[in-house]
Design an enzyme around this catalytic site. Structure first.
Site, PDB file in Angstrom:
ATOM      1  N   ASP A   1     -31.030  -5.609  -9.526  1.00 57.48           N
ATOM      2  CA  ASP A   1     -32.187  -4.718  -9.455  1.00 57.48           C
ATOM      3  C   ASP A   1     -33.361  -5.440  -8.806  1.00 57.48           C
ATOM      4  OD1 ASP A   1     -33.383  -2.129 -10.349  1.00 57.48           O
ATOM      5  OD2 ASP A   1     -34.684  -3.457 -11.501  1.00 57.48           O
TER       6      ASP A   1
ATOM      7  N   GLU B   1     -18.293 -20.790  -7.722  1.00 58.14           N
ATOM      8  CA  GLU B   1     -17.659 -21.654  -8.712  1.00 58.14           C
ATOM      9  C   GLU B   1     -16.541 -20.912  -9.446  1.00 58.14           C
ATOM     10  OE1 GLU B   1     -18.964 -23.198 -13.123  1.00 58.14           O
ATOM     11  OE2 GLU B   1     -20.479 -23.289 -11.525  1.00 58.14           O
TER      12      GLU B   1
END
Length: 556
Positions: free
Chosen positions: A220, A270
């Site tokens: 957002d 990752e």
């Protein structure tokens, strides 16, 4: 760092770059499907609706905020980023949803709100009782007021949802005190991303949900977070308030924000490195130009960002051509793919939006144009996001009584001009009267926003049964997309056309043409269309219609 075991069924998948051509369905949770009969949709309702979404053919879902919240802005005021609000369920229900979605091969994106939190967040509650200059207040934007007694706000900024962007506190001793910044509402204080604890907390929040198996995040206000460090006056302080958009250059699109997205991208990479399953970051990026938009989707930042220019373009062939060309040049040129969108929870639905343009106040014309725009969007290289109910051809509910409106924009301004409740009315699933299957209980509470009687015409069961419906147009378009090798990649070649007609060819042989006018024209391809948004005789492209053809490569 908080962790949780992955739900059962979360086995690794070979899904490199799945997001580049994905079609994601936006689930506004409180309006999707109510499993408890309280009139509010919930996570169990989303889980019950997964087979419907799988049948439609989408690749994934984006869930609106379901975190604990006082609901001043229906979840975009987050009080706890690591839990589920009881009105929507609990973490166990979320884990069941994740497990079912994984079994159905449906990706799940969460909506994360990093620009601001709720006034009920523990951090802000601590700030209210702390002293000026304290660590607790430094996590937000607290400042002394101007004027002899500090009675004027620290600067002249206005909030996007109306009114001043500053609210003054009463200090614990009862005296008038400092002011705090809120670019939306006073119940949504802006976080200070220059304080090191803020980015550290959000790194942990991302890992909390990634450890539960989510496929990524919709971010957002992704051009927000950082403000100008001096918080100076704006030359046009009311720009955000007038436009209901992030326009103030001192409050949005600051250069430091790109370091946040590089950090978040590294966290996603990752997790991807562990199992080969790409995690996605898609940003709500509202900036003035496609070139500025492109800066957010560089190789080490967000994977994608919503391209809103198509959503805001007028129904005009030249406007759409210009908008698409700029996106393909500036955004696809970064190595990302364009993320197309025509509807969302903040905008008037296309059926209504297109009906009123050019004085053509006709629901039938609005529906034809909305169907044509949808098929155009699905033909464009890149990803596409569908807002719930779009596939049902739902118009905007424009006549909700003032007393039922919940949008803080209305309550702060008294104006209905930008009110968003009309596109958030709970979905109709079946039957001839409210709640139209939205709540399964016979003793269900009335839906949180009232559904009009004419919703029966758009109920899901009718749409699925009617092969001429919006639903079948979307499903057929999604099925054909899956067979196209150039879905997310490649360029467009524009074709010479008559005025008010847009046509292009893709490298995989797909030709798409849209007649923005009302009179029929000769189609750019002689054969029978592969798919069309409305009746389309061979050799003719009717007005307000989009058609697809497969070409042998010799299309002029």
């Amino acid at each position: 760092m908080s962790t949780a075991p992955a739900p059962d069924g979360l086995s690794p998948r070979s899904t490199d770059n799945w997001w580049r051509d994905a079609v994601i369905y936006q689930v506004y949770v409180r309006s999707f499907l109510d499993s408890t009969g309280d009139g509010i949709g919930d996570l169990a309702g989303v889980r019950a609706g997964l087979p419907y979404l799988k049948k439609l053919g989408v690749d994934g879902i984006w869930l609106s905020p379901f975190y604990p919240s006082p609901q001043h802005d229906h979840g975009y005021d987050v009080a706890n980023y690591r839990d589920v609000d009881p009105i929507y369920g609990d973490l166990d229900e979320f884990d069941r949803l994740m497990a079912d979605a994984r079994r159905m091969d449906v990706r799940v994106l969460l909506d994360i709100v990093p620009n601001h939190c709720s006034g009920e967040h523990p951090w802000f509650q601590q700030a209210l009782t702390a002293a000026p200059g304290s660590v607790e207040r430094s996590r937000f934007h607290f400042a002394d007021g101007r004027g002899e007694f500090g009675e004027e706000p620290p600067n002249n900024w206005r909030a996007m949802f109306g009114g001043p962007a500053w609210t003054r506190l009463t200090e614990p001793d009862g005296t008038p005190g400092q002011w705090y910044l809120h670019m939306f509402t006073p119940e949504q204080p802006d976080l200070n991303w220059r304080h090191p604890e803020v980015p550290e907390q959000f790194d942990d929040i991302l890992r909390f949900w990634l450890d539960r198996g989510v496929d990524g995040f919709r971010i957002d206000v992704a051009a927000g977070l950082y403000k100008h460090p001096d918080l100076p006056d704006s030359d046009d302080p009311g720009a955000d308030e007038r436009s209901r958009d992030s326009v103030n250059p001192l409050a949005w699109n600051q250069p430091e924000v790109h370091e946040v997205w590089r950090q978040w991208r590294s966290i996603c990479e990752e997790y991807t490195a562990r199992d080969g399953h790409d995690r996605l970051l898609v940003g709500e990026v509202s900036v003035p130009t496609a070139k500025e938009h492109a800066l957010y989707v560089r190789e080490d930042e967000l994977h994608q960002a919503f391209f809103f220019d198509l959503l805001s373009a007028p129904w005009d062939a030249d406007a759409f051509t210009k908008t698409i060309s700029e996106a393909m040049r500036d955004i696809a040129g970064t190595g990302s793919t364009v993320t197309w969108v025509l509807n969302n929870h903040d905008q008037v639905r296309t059926v209504t939006r297109y009906a009123g343009e050019g004085g053509a106040d006709s629901p039938g014309l609005g529906s034809a144009r909305a169907r044509a725009a949808a098929l155009l969007m699905l033909a464009l290289p890149g990803a596409a996001y569908i807002y719930q109910g779009e596939e049902l051809g739902l118009p905007e509910v424009v006549d909700l009584p003032d007393e039922v409106l919940t949008d803080p924009i209305f309550h702060r301004t008294g104006s209905r001009k930008h009110v968003r409740d009309g596109c958030r009315v709970p979905l109709p699933w079946s039957g001839h009267a409210s709640p139209f299957g939205f709540s399964s209980s016979a003793e269900a509470t009335r839906p949180w926003l009232p559904q009009p009687e004419w919703f029966a015409e758009h109920a899901t069961d009718r749409a699925v049964a009617d092969t001429r419906s919006f639903w079948h147009l979307y499903r057929d378009g999604l099925q054909l997309r899956r067979g196209m090798p150039q879905l997310g990649e490649g360029d467009l070649r524009w074709l010479e056309t008559e005025p008010q007609v847009l046509a292009f060819a893709r490298g995989d042989g797909l030709v798409c043409a849209v007649n923005f006018g009302t009179a029929p024209v000769t189609s750019p391809v002689a054969g029978t269309p592969l798919l069309a948004s409305g009746p389309c005789p061979t050799g003719v492209l009717p007005g307000s219609t989009t058609a697809w053809w497969l070409s042998d490569g010799d299309t002029p």
